[in-house]
Design a protein around this motif. Structure first.
Motif: not given
Ligand code: SAH
Length: 498
Positions: A291, A303, A322-324, A327-328, A342, A344-345, A370-372, A428-430
């Motif tokens: 991603f 950023y 939600y750090c993917g 990047t951040i 943190v 999830i993937v 999961k962040a939560e 930075d959640p979805p």
């Molecule tokens: N901060 C990153 C990605 C943001 S996108 C960037 O700027 O590139 C949101 C990210 O949250 C995705 O990578 C997704 O896989 C992740 N995600 C979704 N649900 C999550 C959860 N419950 N806990 C942690 N990460 C989660």
């Protein structure tokens, strides 16, 4: 009062979340796709709900002063751009208003205009747009199919369908896409390679993915195939490899009858397995499945805003939820004492760790989960154990793989106290926003600042309301246009502890 097929004249006064124009007739709102703010239109009523209706645009009677000639001739059929017929200046106004409206309506913040904001002590900055709001995407995925005459076609899916509109010149993407597609299609014709057919599951080539590093000019081509090889692939590779900047050519194996574009297995055909790109001073390796933000120019601005809101001096402990691919996190790590990410993937965390190494950054640690769950788990265990013992279970497992020490056990002496009361938490959640459990833990951890990066103003507003009821105040709001010609808007927000 209104029946189906009735014709009406409307003045379009607003636009909805999906970009449809909104006009009122006798107090009833109608949504009209492809009508823009300021248009006087003739519509046909298609469907009525209790308090609103949907209309089909029959004719623009008086075009809006904000209406422009779309750059793309397929704009109305294609599902990619929703508001290309609206001038860019007006697109920006529409997006900024969307953020204000959501914060006001859902969050209860008085931010309708800057005078209101000032009264509340909120700095609402004008949305950051692009100088050139086209050709900005660093990634494109083109479906391959066959038209009714048996000719191989590629382009984009029409809105809400899998019908391919033949167009190799999408004006959101880079020029090189067209050249790559020309090479792939003529190769398919020369060697009689069949396009995949979704209805029968037969045929070979499904999609072409092109990725481009804006700062490095490196190109990646990944061909998604219904199989494990392409006959005469060496001929295709030869042609593609001649393109200046070509760095990586690969196959993605996808033999499933599914809407998911990429398969899980990647077979490398030529060059490296990845391209590199930079955002600011940070390098990132991007593989076919990684991603990565699609608009690198605006990502940098977003950023940088997040970094400045974090207010780092070099001594701070920061969580990036939600750090993917980090990047951040890596951006923040340039100025923080330590950053904990943190995500999830699992594959994304593998990339994040690789990117940390690539930039020789040792002050970042990444956790899969999961962040939560990760955050509350960590918090509760450490509270119970009185911050003395290293915490058990998932946390130590994850920590063992940290960048700082691959095999070494994580040292919690002193550190865990900082992690328990971080200076800054970035999220930075979805689109669906943060889980309440995650927000609840943020409130318990009481960081000085919370930086919220959001891709959906509605869930942003809901989550900010929760945090502000729990002891935080809204200080700054910065909308950023990451997707010109589309309806989505990104927002970076700073919250401070009251
Ligand atoms: N901060 C990153 C990605 C943001 S996108 C960037 O700027 O590139 C949101 C990210 O949250 C995705 O990578 C997704 O896989 C992740 N995600 C979704 N649900 C999550 C959860 N419950 N806990 C942690 N990460 C989660």
């Amino acid at each position: 009062m209104f029946q189906k097929n009735m014709e009406l004249e409307l003045l379009i006064e607003d636009m909805g979340v999906d970009g449809a124009g909104i006009g009122k007739a006798r107090g009833v709102a109608f949504f009209v796709k492809d009508a823009v703010i300021g248009d006087k239109v003739l519509i046909k009523v298609m469907k009525m709900k209790k308090r609103y209706g949907f209309g089909k645009l029959l004719k623009v009677l008086e075009p809006s002063p904000y209406r422009v000639q779309p750059l793309c001739e397929f704009y109305r059929q294609c599902g990619g751009c929703q508001i290309q017929a609206l001038s860019y200046a007006q697109q920006l106004k529409y997006k900024e208003k969307k953020v204000r409206d959501n914060l006001q309506r859902i969050g209860g913040f008085s931010v309708s205009d800057n005078t209101e904001c000032e009264k509340q002590g909120i700095l609402f900055h004008p949305i950051i747009g692009m100088e050139e709001p086209f050709f900005y995407r660093n990634k494109a995925q083109f479906p391959i199919g066959t038209d009714k005459d048996g000719k191989i076609v590629t382009g984009f899916y029409a809105a809400r369908s899998h019908h391919i509109i033949p167009n190799r010149k999408c004006c959101l993407g880079i020029d090189i896409n067209e050249t790559v597609l020309d090479i792939v299609i003529s190769f398919m014709e020369d060697y009689h390679i069949a396009a995949y057919d979704e209805s029968t599951g037969k045929g070979l080539l499904r999609h072409v993915l092109v990725r481009f590093g804006f700062t490095t000019k490196q190109i990646m081509v990944c061909l998604v195939v219904n199989g494990r090889r392409i006959p005469h692939a060496e001929k295709l590779v030869e042609r593609l490899a001649e393109l200046p900047g070509m760095t990586s050519i690969a196959l993605s194996v996808n033999e499933k009858n599914t809407n998911v574009i990429m398969g899980e297995e990647i077979i490398y055909l030529w060059g490296q397995g990845y391209i590199t790109d930079t955002i600011g001073d940070i390098k990132y390796q991007i593989s076919p499945l990684s991603f990565f933000q699609v608009n690198p120019i605006q990502t940098k601005k977003l950023y940088e805003t997040a970094l400045s809101y974090a207010g780092l001096t070099g001594t701070e402990t920061v969580w990036d939820l939600y750090c993917g691919i980090g990047t951040i996190s890596l951006f923040l790590a340039q100025r923080a004492k330590h950053v904990y990410g943190v995500e999830i993937v699992e594959a994304a965390i593998a990339d994040a760790r690789k990117n940390a190494r690539l930039n020789a950054m040792e002050n970042v640690t990444f956790f899969v989960g999961k962040a939560e769950e990760v955050l509350p788990d960590f918090y509760e265990k450490h509270m119970q154990e009185n911050v003395k013992e290293p915490c058990p279970g998932i946390f130590v497992e994850a920590a063992r793989e940290s960048v700082a020490g691959e095999t070494e056990k994580y040292k919690t002496n002193g550190q865990s106290a900082n992690m328990l009361h971080p200076d800054v938490i970035v999220v930075d959640p979805p689109r669906k926003g943060c889980d309440e459990k995650c927000l609840e833990t943020i409130l318990k951890m009481q960081p000085e600042r919370v930086v919220y990066v959001s891709c959906d103003p509605a869930t942003l507003a809901r989550d900010l309301k929760y945090l502000c009821e729990g002891g935080y105040e809204l200080r700054e709001v910065q909308p950023v246009d990451m997707f010109p010609q589309g309806v989505h808007v990104e927002t970076c927000v700073l919250l401070g502890r009251k």
